[in-house]
Design a protein around this motif. Structure first.
Motif, PDB file in Angstrom:
ATOM      1  N   LEU A  84       0.838  -1.202   0.000  1.00  0.00           N
ATOM      2  CA  LEU A  84       0.000   0.000   0.000  1.00  0.00           C
ATOM      3  C   LEU A  84       0.872   1.250   0.000  1.00  0.00           C
ATOM      4  O   LEU A  84       0.592   2.218  -0.715  1.00  0.00           O
ATOM      5  CB  LEU A  84      -0.925   0.002   1.214  1.00  0.00           C
ATOM      6  N   ARG A  85       1.931   1.234   0.824  1.00  0.00           N
ATOM      7  CA  ARG A  85       2.826   2.396   0.895  1.00  0.00           C
ATOM      8  C   ARG A  85       3.479   2.654  -0.459  1.00  0.00           C
ATOM      9  O   ARG A  85       3.618   3.804  -0.901  1.00  0.00           O
ATOM     10  CB  ARG A  85       3.888   2.183   1.968  1.00  0.00           C
ATOM     11  N   TYR A  86       3.917   1.598  -1.128  1.00  0.00           N
ATOM     12  CA  TYR A  86       4.558   1.763  -2.428  1.00  0.00           C
ATOM     13  C   TYR A  86       3.577   2.363  -3.434  1.00  0.00           C
ATOM     14  O   TYR A  86       3.924   3.284  -4.193  1.00  0.00           O
ATOM     15  CB  TYR A  86       5.058   0.417  -2.952  1.00  0.00           C
ATOM     16  N   ALA A  87       2.345   1.844  -3.457  1.00  0.00           N
ATOM     17  CA  ALA A  87       1.356   2.336  -4.413  1.00  0.00           C
ATOM     18  C   ALA A  87       1.019   3.800  -4.154  1.00  0.00           C
ATOM     19  O   ALA A  87       0.927   4.608  -5.098  1.00  0.00           O
ATOM     20  CB  ALA A  87       0.087   1.484  -4.345  1.00  0.00           C
ATOM     21  N   VAL A  88       0.857   4.165  -2.895  1.00  0.00           N
ATOM     22  CA  VAL A  88       0.544   5.551  -2.548  1.00  0.00           C
ATOM     23  C   VAL A  88       1.696   6.472  -2.946  1.00  0.00           C
ATOM     24  O   VAL A  88       1.485   7.579  -3.455  1.00  0.00           O
ATOM     25  CB  VAL A  88       0.232   5.676  -1.044  1.00  0.00           C
ATOM     26  N   GLU A  89       2.929   6.016  -2.750  1.00  0.00           N
ATOM     27  CA  GLU A  89       4.077   6.852  -3.102  1.00  0.00           C
ATOM     28  C   GLU A  89       4.204   7.015  -4.614  1.00  0.00           C
ATOM     29  O   GLU A  89       4.570   8.089  -5.102  1.00  0.00           O
ATOM     30  CB  GLU A  89       5.357   6.247  -2.521  1.00  0.00           C
ATOM     31  N   SER A  94       0.028  16.732  -0.275  1.00  0.00           N
ATOM     32  CA  SER A  94       0.474  15.429  -0.772  1.00  0.00           C
ATOM     33  C   SER A  94       0.873  14.468   0.331  1.00  0.00           C
ATOM     34  O   SER A  94       1.119  13.293   0.069  1.00  0.00           O
ATOM     35  CB  SER A  94       1.657  15.621  -1.727  1.00  0.00           C
ATOM     36  N   GLY A  95       0.951  14.960   1.571  1.00  0.00           N
ATOM     37  CA  GLY A  95       1.347  14.098   2.678  1.00  0.00           C
ATOM     38  C   GLY A  95       2.835  14.024   2.895  1.00  0.00           C
ATOM     39  O   GLY A  95       3.300  13.198   3.682  1.00  0.00           O
ATOM     40  N   MET A 138      -6.492   3.581   0.173  1.00  0.00           N
ATOM     41  CA  MET A 138      -5.203   3.082   0.645  1.00  0.00           C
ATOM     42  C   MET A 138      -4.492   4.121   1.494  1.00  0.00           C
ATOM     43  O   MET A 138      -3.927   3.813   2.548  1.00  0.00           O
ATOM     44  CB  MET A 138      -4.326   2.688  -0.547  1.00  0.00           C
ATOM     45  N   SER A 139      -4.514   5.380   1.039  1.00  0.00           N
ATOM     46  CA  SER A 139      -3.870   6.457   1.800  1.00  0.00           C
ATOM     47  C   SER A 139      -4.529   6.623   3.159  1.00  0.00           C
ATOM     48  O   SER A 139      -3.850   6.772   4.182  1.00  0.00           O
ATOM     49  CB  SER A 139      -3.953   7.762   1.003  1.00  0.00           C
ATOM     50  N   ALA A 192      -7.922   5.498  -9.300  1.00  0.00           N
ATOM     51  CA  ALA A 192      -8.423   6.757  -8.740  1.00  0.00           C
ATOM     52  C   ALA A 192      -9.434   6.508  -7.626  1.00  0.00           C
ATOM     53  O   ALA A 192      -9.553   7.311  -6.694  1.00  0.00           O
ATOM     54  CB  ALA A 192      -9.057   7.599  -9.842  1.00  0.00           C
ATOM     55  N   ASN A 193     -10.148   5.396  -7.700  1.00  0.00           N
ATOM     56  CA  ASN A 193     -11.106   5.048  -6.644  1.00  0.00           C
ATOM     57  C   ASN A 193     -10.435   4.405  -5.438  1.00  0.00           C
ATOM     58  O   ASN A 193     -10.866   4.610  -4.300  1.00  0.00           O
ATOM     59  CB  ASN A 193     -12.170   4.096  -7.199  1.00  0.00           C
TER      60      ASN A 193
END
Length: 292
Positions: free
Chosen positions: A6-11, A138-139, A68-69, A62-63
């Motif tokens: 999840l972290r990789y995808a969000v980044e 963006s966090g 995840m974030s 996009a959904n």
């Protein structure tokens, strides 16, 4: 499905490419790509369209990426709240401030928090206000101490502790000290000293002059209000800063139709325990912030 996927995808979403995400995460690009692909297989959807150098969200991505974030934020909050239950705030806290920030209340709050919670790892970044807003959205940072003219995004938790018009600062004996206010035309004819693009003061100056139909090109731009003030005191030009920034030996002269410059502290919605604790500490020192 694992947290690091999840972290990789969000980044990847934040950075716009697998390469940039890998650099930020300090892992290999192939590792990020493989883990995101594994996550996509587990979910049965394609999250990103892969270009040669970019990665853009699919409609499914996009959904799913906001969820995840939010899930990662919840995990961080759980970890930090568990630490609070045991009388200790832990975690990482990323603080963004305006360049060269030496506001007494901020420094006092920082020192108090660091002493009370030594287990929290603090990372301080400096930038202009436009950059800080982008990083907070963006966090990339958790808290921003920034100057601005327009209201901040609605998703931020904002405390504004200074809201005042910009003024012209001139030395003793300057002709403007005899005027109740100066116009945008007056500013356009003067050697203006002010802050750089992207700062709240500069935005307020541009907005004030634009409304009057005047374009003002500063003679000198600096990152630090102290530098602007010192140069004006030595006769290098007219300082344009917010009201409380003009002190002796300069005299503050009102500007007709001046826009407000605001100084605020902001955090993202759903802040973790470390963020909430730092914000409480900072707010306790807010009365001191205008003293510097």
């Amino acid at each position: 499905m694992e947290l690091h996927q999840l972290r990789y995808a969000v980044e990847v979403q934040r950075r716009g490419s697998f390469t940039a995400a890998a650099e930020m995460l300090h892992v290999s690009q192939s590792g990020v790509s493989a883990q995101v692909a594994k996550l996509e297989r587990e979910l049965g959807v394609r999250l990103f369209e892969r270009g040669r150098r970019t990665a853009t969200l699919t409609s499914e991505g996009a959904n799913l990426l906001p969820l995840m974030s939010a899930a990662l934020d919840d995990i961080t909050n759980i970890e930090q709240t568990a630490g609070e239950i045991h009388g200790l705030t832990r975690g990482n806290l990323r603080i963004g401030t305006i360049i060269g920030c030496s506001i007494p209340g901020y420094l006092s709050a920082f020192a108090e928090f660091r002493s009370a919670y030594p287990e929290v790892r603090l990372n301080v970044r400096e930038g202009n206000s436009a950059e800080l807003i982008t990083q907070l959205s963006s966090g990339d940072i958790d808290i921003a101490l920034l100057a601005h003219t327009d209201p901040l995004p609605a998703q931020f938790d904002v405390t504004t502790f200074i809201s005042e018009p910009i003024v012209a600062g001139v030395p003793v004996g300057h002709a403007w000290t005899q005027k109740p206010a100066v116009s945008a035309e007056d500013l356009a004819a003067a050697n203006i000293l002010t802050l750089t693009e992207g700062t709240g003061i500069r935005t307020a100056l541009q907005r004030t002059c634009s409304i009057a139909g005047i374009e003002v090109k500063p003679a000198v731009e600096a990152h630090s209000p102290e530098t602007v003030h010192a140069l004006a005191a030595r006769g290098a030009g007219v300082a344009v800063l917010s009201t409380s920034m003009i002190t002796a030996p300069l005299t503050a002269v009102a500007i007709e139709g001046a826009e407000l410059a605001r100084l605020s502290v902001a955090s993202r919605a759903r802040p973790g325990a470390a963020v909430r604790t730092f914000m409480r500490t900072l707010r306790a020192h807010l009365p001191d912030l205008s003293a510097g």
